[in-house]
Scaffold this active site. Sequence first.
Site, PDB file in Angstrom:
ATOM      1  N   LYS A 226       1.152  -1.576  -0.129  1.00  0.00           N
ATOM      2  CA  LYS A 226       0.204  -0.591  -0.365  1.00  0.00           C
ATOM      3  C   LYS A 226       0.907   0.717   0.195  1.00  0.00           C
ATOM      4  CE  LYS A 226      -3.929  -1.770   2.746  1.00  0.00           C
ATOM      5  NZ  LYS A 226      -4.548  -1.802   1.779  1.00  0.00           N
TER       6      LYS A 226
ATOM      7  N   ARG B 206     -10.247 -11.969   0.542  1.00  0.00           N
ATOM      8  CA  ARG B 206     -11.832 -12.823   0.233  1.00  0.00           C
ATOM      9  C   ARG B 206     -10.936 -14.177   0.415  1.00  0.00           C
ATOM     10  NH1 ARG B 206     -11.389  -9.020  -5.402  1.00  0.00           N
ATOM     11  NH2 ARG B 206     -10.329  -8.212  -3.636  1.00  0.00           N
TER      12      ARG B 206
HETATM   13  N1  BES Z   1      -8.476  -3.546   3.501  1.00  0.00           N
HETATM   14  C1  BES Z   1      -8.134  -3.948   2.792  1.00  0.00           C
HETATM   15  C2  BES Z   1      -9.754  -2.318   1.335  1.00  0.00           C
HETATM   16  C3  BES Z   1      -9.775  -1.273   2.527  1.00  0.00           C
HETATM   17  C4  BES Z   1      -9.240  -0.304   1.567  1.00  0.00           C
HETATM   18  C5  BES Z   1     -10.380  -1.208   3.933  1.00  0.00           C
HETATM   19  C6  BES Z   1     -10.061   0.798   2.916  1.00  0.00           C
HETATM   20  C7  BES Z   1     -10.413  -0.070   4.819  1.00  0.00           C
HETATM   21  C8  BES Z   1     -10.040   1.106   3.525  1.00  0.00           C
HETATM   22  C9  BES Z   1      -7.694  -4.753   0.992  1.00  0.00           C
HETATM   23  O1  BES Z   1      -8.129  -5.732   1.636  1.00  0.00           O
HETATM   24  C10 BES Z   1      -7.179  -3.813   0.706  1.00  0.00           C
HETATM   25  O2  BES Z   1      -6.668  -3.462  -0.008  1.00  0.00           O
HETATM   26  N2  BES Z   1      -8.495  -4.289  -1.149  1.00  0.00           N
HETATM   27  C11 BES Z   1      -7.632  -3.606  -2.595  1.00  0.00           C
HETATM   28  C12 BES Z   1      -8.609  -4.429  -3.131  1.00  0.00           C
HETATM   29  C13 BES Z   1      -7.820  -4.255  -5.031  1.00  0.00           C
HETATM   30  C14 BES Z   1      -6.373  -5.099  -4.433  1.00  0.00           C
HETATM   31  C15 BES Z   1      -8.827  -5.852  -6.081  1.00  0.00           C
HETATM   32  C16 BES Z   1      -8.421  -2.535  -2.856  1.00  0.00           C
HETATM   33  O3  BES Z   1      -9.344  -2.173  -2.174  1.00  0.00           O
HETATM   34  O4  BES Z   1      -7.527  -1.245  -2.798  1.00  0.00           O
HETATM   35 ZN    ZN Z   2      -5.520  -5.803   1.311  1.00  0.00          ZN
END
Ligand code: BES
Ligand code: ZN
Length: 472
Positions: free
Chosen positions: A252, A326
Amino acid sequence: MIQLKHAGTKDVTVFFCHGDSKKLKEFSEGTERLFQGEFLQTAWTTDKEGRLVLLTGMGEAGQEVIRLKELGAAAVKECRGKKITGFSMDITEIVEEYGTESVRHITEGAILGTYEQKVFKDKEENPLEIEIVGIASEDFEEAQKLFQETVTVTEGICFARDMVNLPGNHLRPEDFAKSIMEFVKDTEIETELLDLSVLKEKGMQGLLGVGESSQYPPCLLVLRYKGDPKGTRNTGLIGKGVTCDTGGYCLKPANSMLGIKGDMAGGAAVCGAMYALAKNKMPVNAVAVVPMCENRISSGSLLPGDVIGSYAGKTIEVVNTDAEGRLILADAVSYAVREEGVTEVLDIATLTGAVVNMFGFTVTGAVCDNDEMYERFEKAYTYSGERCWRIPFYKEHEKMIESKIADVRNLSNGGCGTITAGLFIRAFAEEHPWLHLDIAGTAWVDDPIFEFQSCGATGAGVSSIYRFCCER
Ligand code: BES
Ligand code: ZN
Ligand code: ZN
């Protein structure tokens, strides 16, 4: 400390009223000019005996449940700000307008209004004694029941908030599991913790794939509550328990890292709800399954492009290591279906940034393949005063997670991030009625949006899931 009483004993009283309330005549002159009864408007005054009175405006009639919860919280926050340690809340006019039911909303709002997250520095504790009064004696018994039930549900909400607010280094996967087991230990809930060696034996490659990225091992916690041994329904509650989500090799960006400790809000929510079901001895059956792990970078981490197996035997192409939720939920859902005999699957997770873009921080995104199940959930969140919206899905969305080299891929090739993340999980529910809640937006607020929130975790989902399980 909060109590429901026939009459108040404190020398500070909160009145909820309209600007044209007859009540206003009882207070010191000029109060009418200060106070028009607008929603959440507050004004301090004194009664004829010189005792302190806080007026809190109810606004126009027909407020939503969420607004009634705000009323309770706003009054508490105002008194707290004035360093008052005890007061009675007179809800006569609220009950006149909204019925005895409103005891629930005021109680929940008041308790949540006192909530403060644990801070890691010296801070004065400021315990509050709150009495709720203004219930007619013939309604008192019913009110008392609603009050008690709400107190328990709110304990579940505060527990979920505490877990989510804890920094990652204070809550490793096993700490999370132990805290939950401790929290439910005096209830009828049966707990079972599957540790690393059991996960390996069972072939939980989704959970292992993510969790083995860290020196703090993954685990899977199961909570069982059988309040209706003869009943045929057994609701599976599956909550994401990532105690820290760095994204893994799909790291991230630094500015979006702060929220990563809150990635177990779904897991915390189902446990808060289970606690309330058991504590209130509700005649229902439910099983919570919470996969817990960290998502980090190490030589044991998944790499983009990897193909892994899963507990259900399906193969998964890992296109993005940040779509880890997931992967672990897939195994937990299969486990619930195959080993716990659940008859329906509700999963809840801070799953996608896409849902935040869609709905912001106040509306949970839902995806569901069963209208009857969703109707029950709709009743539940309406009753609880949470917000939710159902997102549709079609065959073409299912196509977006088809992989050329495995049974399924963990990233959509056509957008629709929230829907496709949900459908990935659905692929493991083995045709059981399925409801998916994405709380990535609603689990956390940097600044409170509603009065009953405080900075940080919201406890999203707890009260609606509790209620959902109780709906017939
Ligand atoms: N935990 C995150 C989602 C998230 C994003 C939670 C913002 C709280 C605030 C999840 O694991 C994630 O990183 N999702 C990605 C998925 C993508 C790579 C398909 C996302 O939504 O960016
Ligand atoms: Zn994630
Ligand atoms: Zn995540």
